[in-house]
Design a protein around this motif. Structure first.
Motif, PDB file in Angstrom:
ATOM      1  N   PHE A   1     -33.213  16.075 -33.269  1.00 28.36           N
ATOM      2  CA  PHE A   1     -33.647  17.137 -34.173  1.00 28.36           C
ATOM      3  C   PHE A   1     -34.180  16.493 -35.441  1.00 28.36           C
ATOM      4  CE2 PHE A   1     -30.114  17.027 -37.223  1.00 28.36           C
ATOM      5  CZ  PHE A   1     -29.179  16.288 -36.516  1.00 28.36           C
ATOM      6  N   HIS A   2     -34.693  17.303 -36.338  1.00 28.31           N
ATOM      7  CA  HIS A   2     -35.376  16.734 -37.508  1.00 28.31           C
ATOM      8  C   HIS A   2     -34.797  17.277 -38.799  1.00 28.31           C
ATOM      9  CE1 HIS A   2     -37.987  16.169 -34.085  1.00 28.31           C
ATOM     10  NE2 HIS A   2     -38.504  15.138 -34.737  1.00 28.31           N
ATOM     11  N   GLN A   3     -34.648  16.406 -39.738  1.00 28.11           N
ATOM     12  CA  GLN A   3     -34.140  16.816 -41.036  1.00 28.11           C
ATOM     13  C   GLN A   3     -35.103  16.444 -42.147  1.00 28.11           C
ATOM     14  OE1 GLN A   3     -30.268  15.123 -41.742  1.00 28.11           O
ATOM     15  NE2 GLN A   3     -29.215  16.805 -40.725  1.00 28.11           N
ATOM     16  N   PHE A   4     -35.149  17.328 -43.116  1.00 30.89           N
ATOM     17  CA  PHE A   4     -35.736  17.029 -44.417  1.00 30.89           C
ATOM     18  C   PHE A   4     -34.539  16.864 -45.342  1.00 30.89           C
ATOM     19  CE2 PHE A   4     -37.102  19.664 -48.310  1.00 30.89           C
ATOM     20  CZ  PHE A   4     -37.323  18.516 -49.073  1.00 30.89           C
ATOM     21  N   GLY A   5     -34.463  15.726 -46.020  1.00 33.37           N
ATOM     22  CA  GLY A   5     -33.307  15.507 -46.881  1.00 33.37           C
ATOM     23  C   GLY A   5     -33.694  14.836 -48.181  1.00 33.37           C
ATOM     24  N   ILE A   6     -32.855  15.006 -49.179  1.00 33.60           N
ATOM     25  CA  ILE A   6     -33.071  14.295 -50.445  1.00 33.60           C
ATOM     26  C   ILE A   6     -31.764  13.646 -50.878  1.00 33.60           C
ATOM     27  CG2 ILE A   6     -34.834  15.958 -51.144  1.00 33.60           C
ATOM     28  CD1 ILE A   6     -32.864  17.037 -53.224  1.00 33.60           C
ATOM     29  N   GLU A   7     -31.874  12.569 -51.646  1.00 36.97           N
ATOM     30  CA  GLU A   7     -30.696  11.894 -52.204  1.00 36.97           C
ATOM     31  C   GLU A   7     -31.043  11.509 -53.643  1.00 36.97           C
ATOM     32  OE1 GLU A   7     -28.381  11.957 -49.980  1.00 36.97           O
ATOM     33  OE2 GLU A   7     -29.451  11.831 -48.066  1.00 36.97           O
ATOM     34  N   ALA A   8     -30.120  11.772 -54.561  1.00 36.99           N
ATOM     35  CA  ALA A   8     -30.317  11.359 -55.956  1.00 36.99           C
ATOM     36  C   ALA A   8     -29.145  10.487 -56.363  1.00 36.99           C
ATOM     37  CB  ALA A   8     -30.406  12.587 -56.857  1.00 36.99           C
ATOM     38  N   PHE A   9     -29.451   9.263 -56.795  1.00 38.13           N
ATOM     39  CA  PHE A   9     -28.403   8.288 -57.120  1.00 38.13           C
ATOM     40  C   PHE A   9     -28.371   8.001 -58.612  1.00 38.13           C
ATOM     41  CE2 PHE A   9     -29.916   7.174 -52.858  1.00 38.13           C
ATOM     42  CZ  PHE A   9     -28.733   7.184 -52.155  1.00 38.13           C
ATOM     43  N   GLY A  10     -27.186   7.728 -59.117  1.00 42.51           N
ATOM     44  CA  GLY A  10     -27.089   7.158 -60.461  1.00 42.51           C
ATOM     45  C   GLY A  10     -26.649   8.099 -61.549  1.00 42.51           C
ATOM     46  N   SER A  11     -26.234   9.319 -61.221  1.00 47.96           N
ATOM     47  CA  SER A  11     -25.781  10.227 -62.279  1.00 47.96           C
ATOM     48  C   SER A  11     -24.672  11.138 -61.764  1.00 47.96           C
ATOM     49  CB  SER A  11     -26.955  11.079 -62.763  1.00 47.96           C
ATOM     50  OG  SER A  11     -26.461  12.165 -63.537  1.00 47.96           O
ATOM     51  N   VAL A  12     -23.694  11.378 -62.641  1.00 48.50           N
ATOM     52  CA  VAL A  12     -22.619  12.317 -62.284  1.00 48.50           C
ATOM     53  C   VAL A  12     -22.854  13.682 -62.936  1.00 48.50           C
ATOM     54  CG1 VAL A  12     -20.850  10.564 -61.904  1.00 48.50           C
ATOM     55  CG2 VAL A  12     -21.188  11.487 -64.206  1.00 48.50           C
ATOM     56  N   ASP A  13     -24.019  13.834 -63.542  1.00 46.41           N
ATOM     57  CA  ASP A  13     -24.314  15.060 -64.276  1.00 46.41           C
ATOM     58  C   ASP A  13     -24.362  16.282 -63.346  1.00 46.41           C
ATOM     59  OD1 ASP A  13     -26.173  15.492 -67.184  1.00 46.41           O
ATOM     60  OD2 ASP A  13     -25.779  17.123 -65.767  1.00 46.41           O
ATOM     61  N   SER A  14     -23.658  17.327 -63.761  1.00 45.54           N
ATOM     62  CA  SER A  14     -23.607  18.552 -62.942  1.00 45.54           C
ATOM     63  C   SER A  14     -24.978  19.179 -62.740  1.00 45.54           C
ATOM     64  CB  SER A  14     -22.739  19.610 -63.622  1.00 45.54           C
ATOM     65  OG  SER A  14     -21.472  19.114 -63.860  1.00 45.54           O
ATOM     66  N   THR A  15     -25.872  18.995 -63.709  1.00 43.74           N
ATOM     67  CA  THR A  15     -27.184  19.627 -63.555  1.00 43.74           C
ATOM     68  C   THR A  15     -27.965  18.977 -62.413  1.00 43.74           C
ATOM     69  OG1 THR A  15     -28.208  18.187 -65.215  1.00 43.74           O
ATOM     70  CG2 THR A  15     -27.386  20.312 -65.981  1.00 43.74           C
ATOM     71  N   LEU A  16     -27.573  17.740 -62.030  1.00 47.65           N
ATOM     72  CA  LEU A  16     -28.241  17.101 -60.891  1.00 47.65           C
ATOM     73  C   LEU A  16     -27.777  17.749 -59.576  1.00 47.65           C
ATOM     74  CD1 LEU A  16     -30.291  14.905 -60.154  1.00 47.65           C
ATOM     75  CD2 LEU A  16     -28.401  13.276 -60.009  1.00 47.65           C
TER      76      LEU A  16
END
Ligand code: ATP
Ligand code: MG
Length: 417
Positions: free
Chosen positions: A124-139
């Protein structure tokens, strides 16, 4: 016997593949606006990466991986999800990128050995994102918002967002003991899967579809969160509210992957039978270190593309139509055919979509093909036209026909766009 595709896989044929292109294009466009950059990692990795990165006690690693020994006797696995590989690449390529954070996205096939059904495949296929380097809740909220906007823009307007906090490993240890106190007396009533989950992964039990009837009065993980964890969750919710993203809190939502800390979320939609989850994600603050990197926090999501298409189909959501071919060249006679080959290449070089017949068929059959392809024009080149240096241009929508000089064809078609 004709060979068939492996169970749980699909051929994406012309007619369907356009829908995939549309989803992929939308995903890329949303990522551009949120400033996420594409990353492409291998489709197979060392098995150990998934054992460490997804978790030994998850269904994925225990039962669903395509694992094999390569000719060098190394244990390899087809990726069952996207995060572990992206984390490995982030560490291996030192994308720490301070002071900026790293925001990455991927689109591609994943593999799980599951019992195929609607919305459940082996590839199956996924579109995914990952954001590294911040613990900020707005992220965390940004990641949830990106998925929400993506669904909305492809027409899935009533996707529901459910959020929870699974806290830190310490919060979970506290919750685990409270939960075991509640669940152990119920053990005999639980389904087989949950009986075995009880010791290894009791949080997953509350997520079970079969046993929901038994969980009234179960302790909520939200009551076991430390002050800091509660504050993080509170701020995620505040940011979602500020963005106007509707959501509900589901304290039983834990997700099937071990690596989540704090925020966990899912997107739900109707239209795929028993399955209602179309995507999910969460924060994973310990994962980068677990895979062997600096202790960098991360947060991400993964959305299944097949499930999105099933929901679109169930709701009758259409994708924008593909552009029509500009012209179908009809050549009659050997000399005209050669000239048509030349013209066709000229038109295509100028950016027009052009096609011709390759079977020396009669005019009538060629006109039919032009109609079937929904070409805007048919350009007819017979021996007489060729001798005079002209070509007939027929508007297939209204039947109007005109004769123009051969060397004006590309220009005329471009003008009529
Ligand atoms: P489920 O509970 O339905 O098995 P999951 O928790 O295993 O889902 P994730 O690992 O969170 O799913 O994967 C994220 C998304 O990928 C899912 O929400 C779904 O859209 C899609 N997905 C997961 N497994 C499959 C599969 N076997 N076939 C098709 N899509 C899948
Ligand atoms: Mg699953």
């Amino acid at each position: 016997m004709v060979l068939q595709k492996p169970k749980g896989t699909q051929d994406l044929l012309p007619g369907t593949v356009e829908k995939w292109q549309y989803l992929e294009q939308k995903a890329r466009d949303v990522c551009r606006r949120f400033n996420y950059k594409e990353i492409r990692t291998p489709i197979f990795e060392h098995t150990e990466l998934f054992q460490r990165g997804v978790g030994e006690t998850t269904d994925i690693v225990e039962k669903e991986m395509y694992t094999f020994r390569d000719k060098g006797e190394r244990s390899m696995s087809l990726r069952p999800e996207g995060t572990a590989g992206v984390v490995r690449a982030y560490v291996e390529n030192k994308l720490y990128g301070e002071p900026e954070i790293s925001k990455l996205f991927y689109i591609g096939p994943m593999f799980r050995y599951e019992q195929p059904q609607a919305g459940r495949y082996r590839q199956f296929h996924q579109f995914g994102i990952e954001a590294f380097g911040s613990v900020d809740s707005t992220l965390d909220a940004e990641v949830i918002a990106l998925g929400y906007l993506f669904y909305k823009e492809i027409g899935l307007k009533d996707v529901r967002v459910e959020v929870n906090s699974v806290g830190t490993p310490e919060d979970r240890a506290l919750y685990r003991s409270k939960l075991l106190e509640f669940l152990t007396p119920l053990k005999d009533k639980l389904c087989r899967d949950c009986q075995s989950r009880l010791e290894r992964n009791p949080l997953r039990v509350l997520d079970c579809k079969v046993d929901q009837g038994h969980f009234e009065g179960a302790p909520s993980i939200l009551d076991s969160l430390s002050e800091a964890s509660s504050a993080h969750f509170e701020k995620v919710r505040e940011a979602l509210e500020a963005m106007g993203i509707p959501y509900s809190v589901n304290p039983r939502l834990v997700r099937g992957l071990d690596y989540y800390t704090h925020t966990a979320f899912e997107y739900k939609a109707e239209g795929i039978g028993a399955i209602d989850t179309v995507g999910g994600g969460g924060r994973y603050n310990g994962l980068v270190a677990q895979v062997g990197g600096h202790d960098q926090p991360g947060v991400g999501l993964g959305l299944g593309l097949e499930r999105i298409l099933l929901v679109m189909e169930a709701k009758g959501i259409e994708i924008p139509p593909s552009p029509q071919p500009d012209v179908y060249l009809i050549a009659l006679g050997e000399q005209a055919e050669m000239k048509a080959a030349e013209l066709l290449f000229q038109l295509r070089s100028r950016g027009l979509t052009a096609e011709k017949d390759y079977q020396s068929r009669k005019m009538k059959a060629q006109l039919k093909s032009a109609d079937r392809l929904q070409a805007r024009y048919a350009a007819i080149l017979g021996e007489d036209e060729l001798a005079a240096g002209n070509i007939s241009l027929k508007n297939l929508a209204d039947g109007q026909q005109e004769t123009i000089p051969l060397d004006r064809l590309a220009e005329a078609l471009a003008e009529k766009k």
